[in-house]
Every structure is written in C-alpha cells, then in structure tokens.
Scaffold this motif. Structure first.
Motif, PDB file in Angstrom:
ATOM      1  N   UNK A 206      10.328  95.795  61.979  1.00 12.07           N
ATOM      2  CA  UNK A 206      10.709  96.715  60.911  1.00 12.07           C
ATOM      3  C   UNK A 206      10.475  96.145  59.519  1.00 12.07           C
ATOM      4  N   UNK A 207       9.957  97.013  58.671  1.00  9.90           N
ATOM      5  CA  UNK A 207       9.843  96.767  57.243  1.00  9.90           C
ATOM      6  C   UNK A 207      10.236  98.059  56.529  1.00  9.90           C
ATOM      7  N   UNK A 208      10.606  97.956  55.264  1.00 10.70           N
ATOM      8  CA  UNK A 208      10.877  99.157  54.474  1.00 10.70           C
ATOM      9  C   UNK A 208       9.532  99.757  54.080  1.00 10.70           C
ATOM     10  N   UNK A 209       9.246 100.962  54.573  1.00  7.70           N
ATOM     11  CA  UNK A 209       7.944 101.580  54.311  1.00  7.70           C
ATOM     12  C   UNK A 209       8.018 102.673  53.236  1.00  7.70           C
ATOM     13  N   UNK A 210       9.242 103.125  52.912  1.00  9.59           N
ATOM     14  CA  UNK A 210       9.385 104.146  51.864  1.00  9.59           C
ATOM     15  C   UNK A 210      10.797 104.109  51.309  1.00  9.59           C
TER      16      UNK A 210
END
Length: 247
Positions: A206-210
């Motif tokens: 997981x990464x912050x995509x928006x």
C-alpha cells in the motif's frame, strides 16, 4: 500537539510487502479518513501507529516525537466496541483515563448525558444496543489522554439507519471535543460525510495514491449527500479505487 507525520513506512510479513514507502500526515484536530481495497494494509497501518508492530523502514512521529514501536501513544477504537463485560458502562467509559491516572467522573457523566447514555451508568454492556455500545467506546476514546484517535471501521456492523445516526452523533461530539482522528472505512459516503481529507490507498504493497480535500463546511448537514458536489466527489473517489484494484 497531535500532528501525526508518517514518512516512508515499509512493512513486510513472511516476505510479503504490505506497506511500501507510505507517507501521510494529520494536522492537529483534523479528521482524516482512509479508503482502500480489502487487504490493502489499513489495519497494519493502525497497528504500526499503535506500536503493536515496528516498521521495517520509515518513521512515525506524533507531536514531533518518534513513536516507532511505542504503545500507549494513541487511543484506538476497533470495529467491535471491546467493552469489558464485568464493568459497568460508566467504568468502561473511564477505563482509558483510569489507566493513565486521569480519571474524571464528572466529565464522563457529562459526556454520557450528551450521548444519550444518561441512566445507563450502572448498566452492563450486554444491556445496550449496538449503537449505544459504539457511543460508549467512542466516549472512552475521547476521555483517554492521547491526542490522536484511531477509528477502525467502528460502524461497519451497524444497520444503515443506526450507522447514519452514529455518523451524525460522532460529528456532533467531535465538534465539541476536537481531537485528531484517523478513520478507516470502506464506505465512500461515510468518508465524505465525516472527514476533512480522504486518503486513498493502493492494493498492497500500500501507498497513498490519491488525496481529496473535502470542502463541505462544518457542521455538516445530512442533505449534503444529495448534492451534485457530493456525488461528483463520490464518482472521483470511486474511479481511483476502481483503478487501484484493476477492476
């Protein structure tokens, strides 16, 4: 100070990367919601912030102090209310403050009254409805001394009507007792109704995509969910989630 800053957080289990170089921040008294696909690492993120796990890489700082692997720095409310069945409702509400040596019975009684729990002080958890148990758990979080509250899908087990009522109640209580909140949910409408900002996570790792800044004024009116602006937010967030899951 309750500002949370997470930088380049990475965590793996048995060689499987769950979070990869994830970064986010929450300002003091800000209400931030986290959305993401099932299994994207939202619970792992909470466990890392709460000190139950240590990150493989990266830092977690609260109020400028590094809290990697440090328990007791935040208040945590899981999906189930996790009330102690042998303690009265008042004693359950006071538990977090009691453990921190800051027990304030008058403040607890006042908040219980605002939550519609007056008269249930001597009752036990099995005598309460699902919504009342959730109110009890949230008041316990507010009375705990930690500056940041983690809410992990607290309304997911409630029926639609009770869930809606609990959302309105949560906002009302939070407006009067501001704290920094990180709120995990799978429900886009719930995130939009409650939060100042919404962070969308990718599938794992997981990464912050928006990130969406929610511009609705506070206090929030229930009918905002019917506005064109609300529906457009919902469409935009859905597109990001759909793209992230490859559906």
């Amino acid at each position: 100070m309750a500002e949370l800053v997470i930088e380049q957080l990475t965590k793996s289990f048995d060689g499987i990367e769950v979070l990869k170089e994830l970064s986010l921040h929450i300002q003091e008294d800000e209400f931030v919601a986290v959305l993401g696909p099932s299994g994207s690492g939202k619970s792992t993120l909470f466990h890392l912030i709460g000190g139950l796990y240590e990150p493989d890489e990266g830092t977690i700082a609260l109020g400028g102090d590094k809290i990697n692997g440090q328990k007791g720095s935040v208040s945590y409310m899981p999906q189930s209310p996790s009330l102690l069945p042998w303690r009265s409702i008042l004693d359950n509400v006071l538990l977090g403050a009691e453990l921190a040596g800051r027990k304030d019975k008058e403040a607890a009684l006042e908040m219980m009254d605002k939550a519609g729990l007056s008269g249930y002080e001597r009752a036990y958890p099995h005598q309460l409805s699902g919504g009342m148990k959730q109110r009890t758990a949230f008041i316990r979080s507010l009375l705990s001394p930690q500056p940041l509250i983690l809410l992990d899908e607290p309304f997911s087990a409630l029926d639609e009507f009770t869930r809606s009522e609990m959302q309105k109640w949560l906002l009302d209580i939070w407006q009067s007792n501001k704290r920094s909140i990180l709120f995990v949910t799978h429900n886009i409408e719930e995130a939009l109704f409650l939060a100042d900002r919404i962070l969308v996570l990718s599938e794992k790792p997981a990464q912050v995509v928006a990130e969406f800044q929610v511009e609705f004024t506070r206090p929030r009116a229930e009918d905002i969910t019917l506005t064109e602006e609300f529906l457009q937010y919902k469409k935009d967030i859905y597109k990001v989630l759909k793209k992230g899951t490859g559906v």
